[in-house]
Design an enzyme around this catalytic site. Structure first.
Site, PDB file in Angstrom:
ATOM      1  CB  CYS A 273      -0.906  -0.027   1.230  1.00 37.96           C
ATOM      2  SG  CYS A 273      -1.811   1.494   1.523  1.00 37.96           S
TER       3      CYS A 273
ATOM      4  CB  CYS B 140       0.334   1.708   4.135  1.00 35.07           C
ATOM      5  SG  CYS B 140      -1.411   1.290   3.991  1.00 35.07           S
TER       6      CYS B 140
END
Length: 81
Positions: free
Chosen positions: A31, A34
């Site tokens: 991600c 993230c």
């Protein structure tokens, strides 16, 4: 109090029952947002851990080896489960 090893058995007492702030960061190794946030979390953890802040990373939607690789690549120094 610092979090050293979080398991299914001690999650409630160590995290939910903690007397100090605990930031729980749900992330996936693939991600992008993230991964961009993690250096900021590390910086905050480094700055405030001595004052009692705990951080717990929770790897989701990954095979076991992928978060381990991300921990090394990103220099994550807080517990991850």
């Amino acid at each position: 109090m610092s979090i050293t090893k979080i398991t299914d058995e001690n999650f409630a007492s160590e995290v939910l029952g903690s007397e100090v702030p605990v930031i729980i960061d749900f992330f996936a190794s693939w991600c992008g947002p993230c991964r961009m946030a993690i250096p900021h979390i590390i910086k905050m953890y480094d700055k405030y851990a001595a004052k009692g802040l705990n951080v717990l990373g929770v790897a989701v939607w990954d095979k076991k080896e992928e978060p381990l690789k991300a921990i090394e690549e990103l220099g994550i120094n807080y517990p991850v489960m």
